[in-house]
Motif scaffolding. Structure first.
Motif, PDB file in Angstrom:
ATOM      1  N   GLU A  31      54.851  71.927  51.053  1.00  0.00           N
ATOM      2  CA  GLU A  31      54.546  71.283  49.777  1.00  0.00           C
ATOM      3  C   GLU A  31      53.294  71.948  49.211  1.00  0.00           C
ATOM      4  OE1 GLU A  31      51.936  67.533  51.524  1.00  0.00           O
ATOM      5  OE2 GLU A  31      53.960  67.195  50.806  1.00  0.00           O
ATOM      6  N   TRP A  35      48.719  69.069  46.342  1.00  0.00           N
ATOM      7  CA  TRP A  35      49.408  67.782  46.484  1.00  0.00           C
ATOM      8  C   TRP A  35      49.091  67.151  47.842  1.00  0.00           C
ATOM      9  CZ3 TRP A  35      51.255  64.382  43.363  1.00  0.00           C
ATOM     10  CH2 TRP A  35      52.042  63.361  43.846  1.00  0.00           C
ATOM     11  N   THR A  39      47.147  63.569  48.365  1.00  0.00           N
ATOM     12  CA  THR A  39      47.670  62.460  49.170  1.00  0.00           C
ATOM     13  C   THR A  39      46.686  62.082  50.274  1.00  0.00           C
ATOM     14  OG1 THR A  39      48.955  63.987  50.534  1.00  0.00           O
ATOM     15  CG2 THR A  39      50.094  62.923  48.704  1.00  0.00           C
TER      16      THR A  39
END
Length: 77
Positions: A31, A35, A39
């Motif tokens: 990913e 990101w 998170t």
């Protein structure tokens, strides 16, 4: 604020978008890195110094893009 605007005015939009696409999202698999760091920030696990540095390193192009777009929409008198 005018000095920041002057600096951002000298930078073209294309290199900032290019930096966001490459540095801001790299590595792409599994990913995007930014990101993953976002998170971690939301979940409260962004505590290691290397992760914090990594968050700022990968987030800097996005910050510059947001500032350029945000300051560029205002009219100066």
């Amino acid at each position: 604020m005018t000095k920041l605007r002057a600096i951002l005015d000298r930078i073209d939009l294309f290199p900032i978008i290019f930096a966001c696409a490459l540095l801001g999202l790299a590595p792409f698999v599994p990913e995007p890195h930014i990101w993953e760091k976002l998170t971690m920030l939301v979940s409260g696990t962004l505590v290691k110094p290397i992760d914090i540095f990594d968050f700022f390193f990968h987030g800097l192009p996005w910050l510059v893009l947001a500032l350029k777009l945000g300051l560029g929409t205002r009219k100066t008198d």
